[in-house]
Design a protein around this motif. Structure first.
Motif, mmCIF file in Angstrom:
data_model
loop_
_atom_site.group_PDB
_atom_site.id
_atom_site.type_symbol
_atom_site.label_atom_id
_atom_site.label_comp_id
_atom_site.label_asym_id
_atom_site.label_seq_id
_atom_site.Cartn_x
_atom_site.Cartn_y
_atom_site.Cartn_z
ATOM 1 N N VAL A 6 2.007 9.083 -12.075
ATOM 2 C CA VAL A 6 1.658 9.853 -10.882
ATOM 3 C C VAL A 6 2.389 11.180 -10.929
ATOM 4 N N GLU A 7 1.625 12.228 -11.048
ATOM 5 C CA GLU A 7 2.190 13.588 -11.007
ATOM 6 C C GLU A 7 3.371 13.741 -11.967
ATOM 7 N N ILE B 160 0.869 -1.179 0.000
ATOM 8 C CA ILE B 160 0.000 0.000 0.000
ATOM 9 C C ILE B 160 0.903 1.225 0.000
ATOM 10 N N LEU B 161 0.813 2.030 -1.047
ATOM 11 C CA LEU B 161 1.694 3.187 -1.186
ATOM 12 C C LEU B 161 0.963 4.449 -0.773
ATOM 13 N N LYS B 162 1.672 5.380 -0.187
ATOM 14 C CA LYS B 162 1.071 6.658 0.165
ATOM 15 C C LYS B 162 1.490 7.683 -0.882
ATOM 16 N N VAL B 163 0.516 8.234 -1.569
ATOM 17 C CA VAL B 163 0.790 9.199 -2.630
ATOM 18 C C VAL B 163 -0.037 10.440 -2.384
ATOM 19 N N GLU B 164 0.623 11.524 -2.106
ATOM 20 C CA GLU B 164 -0.056 12.815 -1.941
ATOM 21 C C GLU B 164 -1.243 12.720 -0.980
ATOM 22 N N GLY C 48 9.955 10.249 -2.660
ATOM 23 C CA GLY C 48 10.515 9.975 -3.986
ATOM 24 C C GLY C 48 10.138 11.056 -4.976
ATOM 25 N N LEU C 49 8.855 11.462 -4.936
ATOM 26 C CA LEU C 49 8.378 12.522 -5.833
ATOM 27 C C LEU C 49 9.141 13.818 -5.572
ATOM 28 N N LYS C 50 9.338 14.096 -4.268
ATOM 29 C CA LYS C 50 10.038 15.313 -3.890
ATOM 30 C C LYS C 50 11.489 15.255 -4.384
ATOM 31 N N LEU C 51 12.121 14.102 -4.191
ATOM 32 C CA LEU C 51 13.507 13.922 -4.620
ATOM 33 C C LEU C 51 13.629 14.093 -6.132
ATOM 34 N N ILE C 52 12.680 13.515 -6.864
ATOM 35 C CA ILE C 52 12.728 13.625 -8.327
ATOM 36 C C ILE C 52 12.645 15.085 -8.745
ATOM 37 N N ARG C 53 11.741 15.845 -8.074
ATOM 38 C CA ARG C 53 11.620 17.267 -8.427
ATOM 39 C C ARG C 53 12.932 17.999 -8.154
ATOM 40 N N HIS D 223 18.951 6.390 -7.244
ATOM 41 C CA HIS D 223 18.674 7.147 -6.026
ATOM 42 C C HIS D 223 17.664 6.369 -5.198
ATOM 43 N N THR D 224 17.650 6.629 -3.906
ATOM 44 C CA THR D 224 16.647 5.975 -3.073
ATOM 45 C C THR D 224 15.903 7.014 -2.230
ATOM 46 N N ALA D 225 14.659 6.698 -1.905
ATOM 47 C CA ALA D 225 13.873 7.547 -1.012
ATOM 48 C C ALA D 225 12.996 6.635 -0.166
ATOM 49 N N LEU D 226 12.571 7.138 0.973
ATOM 50 C CA LEU D 226 11.837 6.292 1.916
ATOM 51 C C LEU D 226 10.504 5.806 1.360
ATOM 52 N N ASP D 227 9.747 6.719 0.775
ATOM 53 C CA ASP D 227 8.440 6.321 0.244
ATOM 54 C C ASP D 227 8.119 7.148 -1.005
ATOM 55 N N VAL D 228 6.927 6.905 -1.555
ATOM 56 C CA VAL D 228 6.566 7.533 -2.820
ATOM 57 C C VAL D 228 6.561 9.063 -2.710
ATOM 58 N N ASP D 229 5.998 9.578 -1.614
ATOM 59 C CA ASP D 229 5.930 11.031 -1.459
ATOM 60 C C ASP D 229 7.321 11.657 -1.456
#
Lengths: 133, 133
Positions: B9-10, A6-10, B109-114, B101-107
């Motif tokens: 996603v975004e 289960i992923l948390k997205v926004e 990850g999105l921030k890191l990508i930006r 690159h690695t990030a803890l979770d999707v949120d």
């Protein structure tokens, strides 16, 4: 690997169903999801079914159950990524998914969830609806 | 159901690996992903490995390959959701994932990508890095 991540997205929870569902896995998913909704205080749940070639009454009931459970926890449920063939079959078989909203993809699902939250749909009861755009 | 769904996603692509990977599936995923990066003009690829209990050299190589392919298509790759046990094993075995690159979770990850896109990392070559926050 018998656990569906289960992923948390926004601020929403996203579940991508990729494996064949059976009773036990469906129960585990419902358990996990409701726990995560409470833990994360998520207002929306997105279920991606783009990997599913068939949505039968078992899957339909599972989606209904998840939506009903999420609703009493004040979250809306949106099913995203439905294949055209699945949409056709659902209508032809007369399978209804009450309380389950649908959107074309994750981005539209997120937008729909924000709209529904703004309208206060989680508490007033959701209806079968498609993404407004 | 031998196809791993790729979600948008975004503006980024998100892949959640839930099934046991084998050669053919890994090749298909690389094919699909590169095609989708071009189609959607995505600048970031997130690979969720929260369902994986083990990341062996095969998976490590696949992640490296995906990152390398994404990079030449001007996209950054971020692996998200790594379990603590997997992180320990990776370091103990000395497995390095260059360019991933690695990030803890999707949120995150999105921030890191930006952040990486703003820094122009996709074209200048990525390094093994963790999310800054």
């Amino acid at each position: 690997m018998e656990q569906i991540p289960i992923l948390k997205v926004e601020g929403c929870l996203l579940v991508s169903i990729q494996v064949d569902m059976h009773d036990q896995l469906a129960m585990a998913l419902q358990d996990d999801l409701t726990r995560r909704v409470v833990q994360t205080r998520a207002r929306g749940v997105m279920i991606d079914i783009s990997a599913l070639e068939i949505v039968d009454s078992f899957i339909g009931r599972m989606l209904n159950n998840i939506a009903a459970m999420a609703r009493v926890l004040d979250a809306v449920t949106v099913v995203v990524g439905m294949r055209p063939a699945v949409a056709i079959t659902l209508v032809e078989l007369g399978l209804t998914m009450t309380g389950v909203h649908t959107a074309l993809d994750v981005d539209r699902g997120l937008k729909l969830i924000r709209t529904l939250i703004a309208r206060g749909d989680a508490q007033t009861g959701a209806r079968l609806a498609t993404s407004p755009n």
